[in-house]
Enzyme design. Structure first.
Site, PDB file in Angstrom:
ATOM      1  N   PRO A 118      -4.306  -5.502 -23.941  1.00 28.63           N
ATOM      2  CA  PRO A 118      -3.972  -6.320 -22.774  1.00 28.63           C
ATOM      3  C   PRO A 118      -2.476  -6.466 -22.528  1.00 28.63           C
ATOM      4  O   PRO A 118      -2.071  -6.794 -21.407  1.00 28.63           O
ATOM      5  CB  PRO A 118      -4.621  -7.668 -23.096  1.00 28.63           C
ATOM      6  N   TYR A 153     -11.402   1.195 -38.676  1.00 30.79           N
ATOM      7  CA  TYR A 153     -10.163   0.423 -38.813  1.00 30.79           C
ATOM      8  C   TYR A 153      -9.784   0.283 -40.285  1.00 30.79           C
ATOM      9  O   TYR A 153     -10.640   0.122 -41.146  1.00 30.79           O
ATOM     10  CB  TYR A 153     -10.324  -0.960 -38.206  1.00 30.79           C
ATOM     11  N   GLY A 206       7.193  -9.510 -23.066  1.00 37.19           N
ATOM     12  CA  GLY A 206       8.597  -9.918 -23.028  1.00 37.19           C
ATOM     13  C   GLY A 206       9.529  -8.875 -23.588  1.00 37.19           C
ATOM     14  O   GLY A 206      10.531  -9.203 -24.220  1.00 37.19           O
ATOM     15  N   GLY A 212       2.761  -4.215 -26.132  1.00 37.18           N
ATOM     16  CA  GLY A 212       3.902  -5.126 -26.174  1.00 37.18           C
ATOM     17  C   GLY A 212       4.805  -5.069 -24.961  1.00 37.18           C
ATOM     18  O   GLY A 212       5.709  -5.890 -24.824  1.00 37.18           O
TER      19      GLY A 212
END
Length: 323
Positions: free
Chosen positions: A212, A53, A220, A216
């Site tokens: 999860p 990372y 929403g 995105g």
């Protein structure tokens, strides 16, 4: 904060996992440190990272940010169940990646230096190495455990049969073997329900879902695109156009329950058998605060059934595709 044991171990971990992939390339070091401090304030003790990372800042940069945070003291390291990973190429030189005994040894020592600690609580294989025999992998891990550098070992992106193969090889050596599996799992992508989840439960592995919110899409996306706060392109745009009715129904149901779509998606995962905790990789403090709120959401049977109607899942194999 709620806690649970990681798989079949006695290790207690929070039901929210702080993912650190954005620390460095998307989130400044000061903000990253603030998010980690807030995690401890909220009772979150489970942090996930990886040796590769760092993105545009450079491989290993995220571990270095965490290491400098540990170095500030205040019991930060002692309060943290630290998980990192090995597999990806860290150099272009031979043996700079994968799961050979040589790379495991070199990568682990490099991660410990960057993290400024003497051990990793959960050392995870970031992917399957089909070219390295399990006896070699477990021998290298056994040495690391004996040295006190690793406490537990987990996998990531393994198929069900990979888990079985790894566990049987560990059992022959008298080793503990894998205690966790980190897979992509969310309301949209539920493939692991066929074989990975059953294998993990059978062998006593805690499941730690990554992505999860499916990039995105479960946060929403319909409302955000309509109000102009998010623009879509590529695969995300194609998915939204092909599943607009489904996503709209989901966001409407979240509003009906009084939750944000992202919080509902995380809460749903926490209600799935075998799931230890989902990994949330926040870019901002606001995103992190929202993710942790999901731990307190309780969904009844009717709510879970409605979510299955909107996003149908899978039965276990072979019933999923055969009688």
């Amino acid at each position: 904060m709620d806690y649970t044991h990681l798989g079949r171990t006695g290790l207690s971990v929070s039901r929210a996992v702080l993912g650190t992939m954005n620390f460095g390339p998307e989130t400044s070091e000061d903000d990253s440190h603030a998010i980690m401090d807030r995690a401890h304030e909220l009772g979150v003790n489970f942090f996930d990272t990886a040796n590769g990372y760092g993105g545009s800042v450079g491989k290993g940069a995220t571990e270095e940010i965490i290491g400098r945070w540990f170095a500030t003291g205040g019991g930060r390291r002692e309060k943290t169940v630290l998980a990192t990973k090995v597999y990806g190429d860290m150099t272009d030189w031979p043996n700079g990646g994968k799961l050979s005994a040589l790379n495991i040894r070199q990568s682990l020592d490099a991660s410990l230096r960057r993290l400024q600690t003497d051990h990793v609580d959960l050392y995870q294989f970031h992917h399957v190495d089909r070219a390295t025999p399990w006896d070699e992998i477990w021998q290298a891990i056994d040495v690391a455990v004996q040295q006190g550098k690793v406490l537990y070992v987990g996998s990531s992106n393994f198929a069900g049969w990979h888990i079985a193969q790894a566990q049987e090889a560990a059992a022959r050596r008298g080793s503990l073997g894998l205690v966790s599996e980190q897979s992509i799992y969310n309301l949209v992508v539920r493939d692991v329900e066929r074989e990975v989840l059953p294998a993990a439960r059978e062998y006593g592995l805690g499941v730690i879902p990554w992505s999860p919110l499916q990039g995105g899409l479960l946060g929403g996306v319909i409302e955000k695109t309509e109000n102009g706060s998010r623009r879509l392109s590529g695969r995300s745009a194609e998915y939204v156009e092909g599943h607009r009715d489904q996503l709209t129904a989901y966001e409407s149901f979240a509003k009906e329950l009084g939750h944000t779509p992202g919080e509902l998606a995380l809460a749903w995962l926490l209600h799935q058998p075998g799931v230890t905790a989902p990994i949330t990789g926040p870019r901002t403090m606001e995103q992190w605060e929202s993710a942790v709120r999901a731990v307190d959401i309780r969904l009844d049977a009717s709510a879970l059934a409605r979510l299955d109607e909107i996003f149908p899942g899978h039965d276990t194999a072979p019933e999923d595709y055969a009688w």
